[in-house]
Every structure is written in C-alpha cells, then in structure tokens.
Design a protein around this motif. Structure first.
Motif, PDB file in Angstrom:
ATOM      1  N   SER A 154     -84.945 -10.188  24.182  1.00  0.00           N
ATOM      2  CA  SER A 154     -84.310 -11.159  23.274  1.00  0.00           C
ATOM      3  C   SER A 154     -84.216 -12.529  23.956  1.00  0.00           C
ATOM      4  O   SER A 154     -84.539 -12.676  25.129  1.00  0.00           O
ATOM      5  N   LYS A 155     -83.746 -13.509  23.176  1.00  0.00           N
ATOM      6  CA  LYS A 155     -83.648 -14.874  23.716  1.00  0.00           C
ATOM      7  C   LYS A 155     -82.415 -14.984  24.616  1.00  0.00           C
ATOM      8  O   LYS A 155     -81.462 -14.206  24.454  1.00  0.00           O
ATOM      9  N   PRO A 156     -82.418 -15.955  25.544  1.00  0.00           N
ATOM     10  CA  PRO A 156     -81.316 -16.037  26.516  1.00  0.00           C
ATOM     11  C   PRO A 156     -79.934 -16.182  25.869  1.00  0.00           C
ATOM     12  O   PRO A 156     -78.937 -15.713  26.419  1.00  0.00           O
ATOM     13  N   ASN A 157     -79.865 -16.805  24.702  1.00  0.00           N
ATOM     14  CA  ASN A 157     -78.554 -17.000  24.072  1.00  0.00           C
ATOM     15  C   ASN A 157     -78.077 -15.773  23.284  1.00  0.00           C
ATOM     16  O   ASN A 157     -76.948 -15.748  22.776  1.00  0.00           O
ATOM     17  N   GLN A 158     -78.920 -14.748  23.191  1.00  0.00           N
ATOM     18  CA  GLN A 158     -78.524 -13.555  22.425  1.00  0.00           C
ATOM     19  C   GLN A 158     -77.865 -12.534  23.352  1.00  0.00           C
ATOM     20  O   GLN A 158     -78.152 -12.501  24.550  1.00  0.00           O
ATOM     21  N   ILE A 159     -77.006 -11.733  22.767  1.00  0.00           N
ATOM     22  CA  ILE A 159     -76.237 -10.778  23.566  1.00  0.00           C
ATOM     23  C   ILE A 159     -76.525  -9.354  23.083  1.00  0.00           C
ATOM     24  O   ILE A 159     -76.382  -9.061  21.891  1.00  0.00           O
ATOM     25  N   ALA A 160     -76.953  -8.489  24.027  1.00  0.00           N
ATOM     26  CA  ALA A 160     -77.207  -7.080  23.686  1.00  0.00           C
ATOM     27  C   ALA A 160     -75.973  -6.256  24.034  1.00  0.00           C
ATOM     28  O   ALA A 160     -75.363  -6.449  25.086  1.00  0.00           O
ATOM     29  N   ILE A 161     -75.620  -5.356  23.134  1.00  0.00           N
ATOM     30  CA  ILE A 161     -74.399  -4.559  23.304  1.00  0.00           C
ATOM     31  C   ILE A 161     -74.715  -3.080  23.067  1.00  0.00           C
ATOM     32  O   ILE A 161     -75.440  -2.731  22.123  1.00  0.00           O
ATOM     33  N   LEU A 162     -74.171  -2.224  23.950  1.00  0.00           N
ATOM     34  CA  LEU A 162     -74.281  -0.771  23.765  1.00  0.00           C
ATOM     35  C   LEU A 162     -72.861  -0.259  23.500  1.00  0.00           C
ATOM     36  O   LEU A 162     -72.017  -0.310  24.403  1.00  0.00           O
ATOM     37  N   PRO A 163     -72.560   0.225  22.306  1.00  0.00           N
ATOM     38  CA  PRO A 163     -71.164   0.550  21.968  1.00  0.00           C
ATOM     39  C   PRO A 163     -70.465   1.513  22.926  1.00  0.00           C
ATOM     40  O   PRO A 163     -69.249   1.442  23.083  1.00  0.00           O
ATOM     41  N   ASP A 164     -71.198   2.425  23.576  1.00  0.00           N
ATOM     42  CA  ASP A 164     -70.579   3.260  24.622  1.00  0.00           C
ATOM     43  C   ASP A 164     -71.488   3.225  25.850  1.00  0.00           C
ATOM     44  O   ASP A 164     -72.638   3.688  25.790  1.00  0.00           O
TER      45      ASP A 164
ATOM     46  N   LEU B 106     -88.612  -5.262  17.484  1.00  0.00           N
ATOM     47  CA  LEU B 106     -87.552  -5.796  16.629  1.00  0.00           C
ATOM     48  C   LEU B 106     -86.552  -6.607  17.456  1.00  0.00           C
ATOM     49  O   LEU B 106     -86.077  -7.657  17.014  1.00  0.00           O
ATOM     50  N   ALA B 107     -86.270  -6.125  18.673  1.00  0.00           N
ATOM     51  CA  ALA B 107     -85.341  -6.864  19.543  1.00  0.00           C
ATOM     52  C   ALA B 107     -85.935  -8.222  19.892  1.00  0.00           C
ATOM     53  O   ALA B 107     -85.217  -9.238  19.950  1.00  0.00           O
ATOM     54  N   ALA B 108     -87.248  -8.264  20.107  1.00  0.00           N
ATOM     55  CA  ALA B 108     -87.905  -9.540  20.465  1.00  0.00           C
ATOM     56  C   ALA B 108     -87.886 -10.510  19.285  1.00  0.00           C
ATOM     57  O   ALA B 108     -87.898 -11.735  19.477  1.00  0.00           O
ATOM     58  N   GLN B 109     -87.848  -9.964  18.060  1.00  0.00           N
ATOM     59  CA  GLN B 109     -87.896 -10.832  16.870  1.00  0.00           C
ATOM     60  C   GLN B 109     -86.514 -11.169  16.321  1.00  0.00           C
ATOM     61  O   GLN B 109     -86.386 -12.004  15.427  1.00  0.00           O
ATOM     62  N   ALA B 110     -85.468 -10.532  16.835  1.00  0.00           N
ATOM     63  CA  ALA B 110     -84.121 -10.702  16.256  1.00  0.00           C
ATOM     64  C   ALA B 110     -83.661 -12.158  16.350  1.00  0.00           C
ATOM     65  O   ALA B 110     -83.979 -12.862  17.301  1.00  0.00           O
ATOM     66  N   GLU B 111     -82.919 -12.592  15.331  1.00  0.00           N
ATOM     67  CA  GLU B 111     -82.428 -13.979  15.300  1.00  0.00           C
ATOM     68  C   GLU B 111     -80.912 -14.037  15.455  1.00  0.00           C
ATOM     69  O   GLU B 111     -80.339 -15.109  15.628  1.00  0.00           O
ATOM     70  N   SER B 112     -80.252 -12.882  15.378  1.00  0.00           N
ATOM     71  CA  SER B 112     -78.782 -12.885  15.372  1.00  0.00           C
ATOM     72  C   SER B 112     -78.219 -13.142  16.774  1.00  0.00           C
ATOM     73  O   SER B 112     -78.912 -12.951  17.772  1.00  0.00           O
ATOM     74  N   ASP B 113     -76.951 -13.552  16.828  1.00  0.00           N
ATOM     75  CA  ASP B 113     -76.296 -13.794  18.125  1.00  0.00           C
ATOM     76  C   ASP B 113     -76.129 -12.489  18.898  1.00  0.00           C
ATOM     77  O   ASP B 113     -76.263 -12.456  20.112  1.00  0.00           O
ATOM     78  N   TYR B 114     -75.783 -11.420  18.161  1.00  0.00           N
ATOM     79  CA  TYR B 114     -75.487 -10.136  18.810  1.00  0.00           C
ATOM     80  C   TYR B 114     -76.472  -9.067  18.341  1.00  0.00           C
ATOM     81  O   TYR B 114     -76.705  -8.932  17.136  1.00  0.00           O
ATOM     82  N   ILE B 115     -77.017  -8.328  19.315  1.00  0.00           N
ATOM     83  CA  ILE B 115     -77.848  -7.166  18.981  1.00  0.00           C
ATOM     84  C   ILE B 115     -77.033  -5.945  19.379  1.00  0.00           C
ATOM     85  O   ILE B 115     -76.852  -5.658  20.564  1.00  0.00           O
ATOM     86  N   VAL B 116     -76.484  -5.269  18.384  1.00  0.00           N
ATOM     87  CA  VAL B 116     -75.674  -4.083  18.659  1.00  0.00           C
ATOM     88  C   VAL B 116     -76.634  -2.891  18.632  1.00  0.00           C
ATOM     89  O   VAL B 116     -77.218  -2.578  17.586  1.00  0.00           O
TER      90      VAL B 116
END
Ligand code: 13P
Ligand code: SF4
Length: 369
Positions: free
Chosen positions: A89-99, A64-74
């Motif tokens: 994910s793509k280079p322009n996408q940002i992965a975030i871990l809330p804690d 799902l992360a590889a297919q995501a289209e959104s700017d942010y993957i929370v």
C-alpha cells in the motif's frame, strides 16, 4: 493520529454477543465510509466474512492492497497477509490486523536465522559454480524479512495460484531453487514442471546441511523446506478413495498445500480463489469433494446448494485455520470503533528497509503473474 498496539478496553468487547457486535460493526462502517476498506481471505469465518468489501486468495488480496485508496486497510486474514498489505500500500495508508495473534503456523516454520544458515551451508557445498546457483523462492505464507531475504538475492515470492509460473521464472535464471516454507506446494510445483520426485529433496532446517549429503545437494533441482500447513496435512488420499468408491461421478478439488498423494489423486488442484470459481462455474447437479479449510467449504456448500451442487469436506475430522478464526466479530468491532474515535489499534508496520526489499520480491512476482 494515535497508534496503539494493545488497547485494554478490548476486554469490554469480549463479553459482547455476536449479534451486538454485528450491529456495532455496521454502525462503525457507516461512520467510516470510504476511509476504511475490509479485505477478507476466503477462510475467514462467516460472521466476519459477511462484512467484507473485497475477498480473495493471497495473490488477489495482494493486488487489491496495492490498489486500495482508503486510509485504513483492515485485513481479516493472518499476519503475513496484513504485512503484504502494508508493504504494497501507499506510505500514508495504514494496515490493521484485528487480532495480532492471528498468525500462520506454516509461516512460522521458517525464520530468518534458519534460512540464512541454509543459504550459507548451500553456498559452502555449491560454491561459485554457475551451474550450481540457487534462487530463493518464498511462498507468500512467510514473514516479511524472508521476502526481503529473497528480494535482496535475486529471489521472488510465489502464491498458490502462480507457483508454476514463478518456478519457471526462477529456473530461467539459475539451475536450482530453495523453496520455503511449504514442501508440499514446492513438490507439486516441481511435478507440474515435469520434474521427477527424485530431483527434489527435503531440507530439514533443524539439521546441519539440511540433513543432506553434499551429493544430494548437488544433484537436487529443488530443495524443499521441511514445512507444511497443519490444516491441509489432515487430508489424505484414503478420503478421496472412499469418496470415489461411493460417488464415482464425483469431482475432487484440492489446495496445493495438501500432500503430493492427495494432489495427484485430485481432478483439480488450485488456490482458494480457483476452488471457489471452479465450483461456482461447474454445471448444476455436480458433486464435489474439497480439500481445503472448513469455513470456505461450508460457505461454498451453502452458496451452490440452490443449483443442486453438493460440496463435501475432504476430511472426516474438523480442521479449521484456528489462527484465522481468531479474527472474530468482537475484535472487528473493537478495531472499527477505535478507528471511528481516531485511534489505530493493531497496526501492522514493516520496517522501511525490510519493506523495500520485500517489495522487490513481491513486485517481481506481480510482474510475472
Ligand atoms: P490461497 O492463496 O490459495 O488463498 O492460500 C492461502 C493459504 O494460506 C492457504 O492455506
Ligand atoms: Fe497458514 Fe495453513 Fe492457516 Fe493457510 S490454512 S493461513 S497455511 S495455517
């Protein structure tokens, strides 16, 4: 876009009630729209899980992360999962871990220094003989640098749902496997391939040569890293025996991170997604004993109750993934409201070279599974 690792203003969120957070999470999500996607692992607590766009086990979430289209993957899960999201994910996408404190205690049982030393010691004992070569296989529950280690050495990543296929892939290439960090998943996988337990030896990373003699190393087919999950080690065969004595018609399902005796005594063994699917698709009125994390089991019990299915937790004590539990409504509200203001908090960013090598090992896995 401003990226900050720690925003002191989180203190303000600590005092918010869960209900206030819920309202603020919904409002922030409405403002962010398709800019942010929320991926949630099945162990996530109910007050966070309810906000998920997509849920799954580690394999499904990496796809799902590889297919995501959104700017942010929370990512509502643990650190290694958010790293995989960043890598896939793509280079322009940002992965975030809330804690950022949401780690995995099992993943921490292996590190690059110890695995590099094990590799060197194995090389010393086994030499160049093609009949003795080893493929490194890392469970996805591991840091990105260990995935990169595997990528660089013709190795691969596996998850709880594809470990058997991945082991077949590895044995088709070289006669031995170094499997880290979960000895239980490694042992169960070897057993599924029809391998006798005697062909699998435990490598203790705190001892020279894993605490093994050269003969033991040469004779072994799988070298099992001495690691385990602190949650799944709580489940014991005696729990299954007690359940079967009381409910002979009951069905037992366990995660392969459970010890060998528990897996062998269970009717089904599989990933979190497999557990959820199997029980949801089971006939009405069935009774289940489940050996995996409590949040998943309690949620499943509630969801299938209308079909008169009874779902029981395997252990007699409460065992939760305490690290995943750290992703709470307060951290989620903080993360999302910062995104609304154009600020990224708790970005997970794997260094480029490491990510490239780790991706090799992850892509090999996705191509096979
Ligand atoms: P799954 O891939 O089965 O979701 O397992 C991840 C995990 O950490 C289980 O403890
Ligand atoms: Fe890691 Fe165990 Fe938590 Fe899974 S349940 S994320 S293996 S500590």
């Amino acid at each position: 876009m401003q990226t900050i690792a720690f925003n002191p203003s989180f203190d303000r969120y600590n005092t918010l009630s869960d209900a206030e957070c819920e309202e603020r999470i919904r409002a922030a999500r409405a403002k962010l729209g398709k800019k942010a996607v929320l991926l949630c692992h099945h162990y996530q607590r109910a007050d966070v899980y309810q906000h998920a766009d997509l849920t799954g086990d580690s394999l499904k979430l990496s796809r799902l992360a590889a297919q995501a289209e959104s700017d942010y993957i929370v990512f509502c899960g643990v650190h290694f999962m958010a790293e995989v999201a960043d890598i896939m994910s793509k280079p322009n996408q940002i992965a975030i871990l809330p804690d950022l404190a949401a780690g995995c205690s099992m993943a921490d049982m292996a590190n690059l220094a110890k695995v590099t030393r094990a590799w060197r010691e194995l090389g010393e004992v086994l030499g160049e003989d093609p009949a003795n070569q080893v493929t490194p296989v890392t469970y996805i529950n591991s840091a990105a640098d260990l995935k990169a280690f595997c990528g660089e050495r013709g190795g691969i990543v596996c998850t709880s749902s594809n470990a058997r296929t991945i082991a077949e892939w590895a044995f088709a290439r070289r006669p031995k496997v170094l499997f880290f960090p979960d000895q239980h998943l490694g042992r169960w996988t070897g057993h599924q391939l029809g391998m006798p337990l005697i062909d699998m030896v435990v490598w203790d990373p705190d001892l020279e040569y894993g605490g093994l003699t050269p003969e033991q190393i040469k004779n072994a087919k799988i070298l099992l890293w001495k690691g385990h999950c602190s949650v799944h080690q709580m489940f014991q065969k005696s729990h299954i025996d007690a359940f079967r004595a009381k409910h002979p018609e009951g069905i037992v399902i366990a995660h392969p991170e459970c010890n060998f005796e528990v897996c062998a005594a269970s009717d089904h063994v599989g990933s979190t997604e497999h557990i959820v699917k199997t029980i949801k698709e089971a006939p009405k009125g069935t009774r289940w004993l489940v050996g995996t994390e409590l949040n998943l089991v309690e949620r499943l019990a509630r969801e299938v109750a209308p079909d008169d299915k009874i779902v029981q937790f395997m252990a007699t004590t409460i065992c939760m993934c305490s690290t995943m539990q750290r992703i709470d409504p307060q951290h989620l509200a903080w993360t999302l409201e910062n995104l609304v203001e154009g600020k990224v908090v708790n970005r997970i960013s794997v260094p480029a070279h490491e990510a490239e090598l780790a991706r090799l090992a992850l892509d090999r896995m996705l191509a096979v599974s």
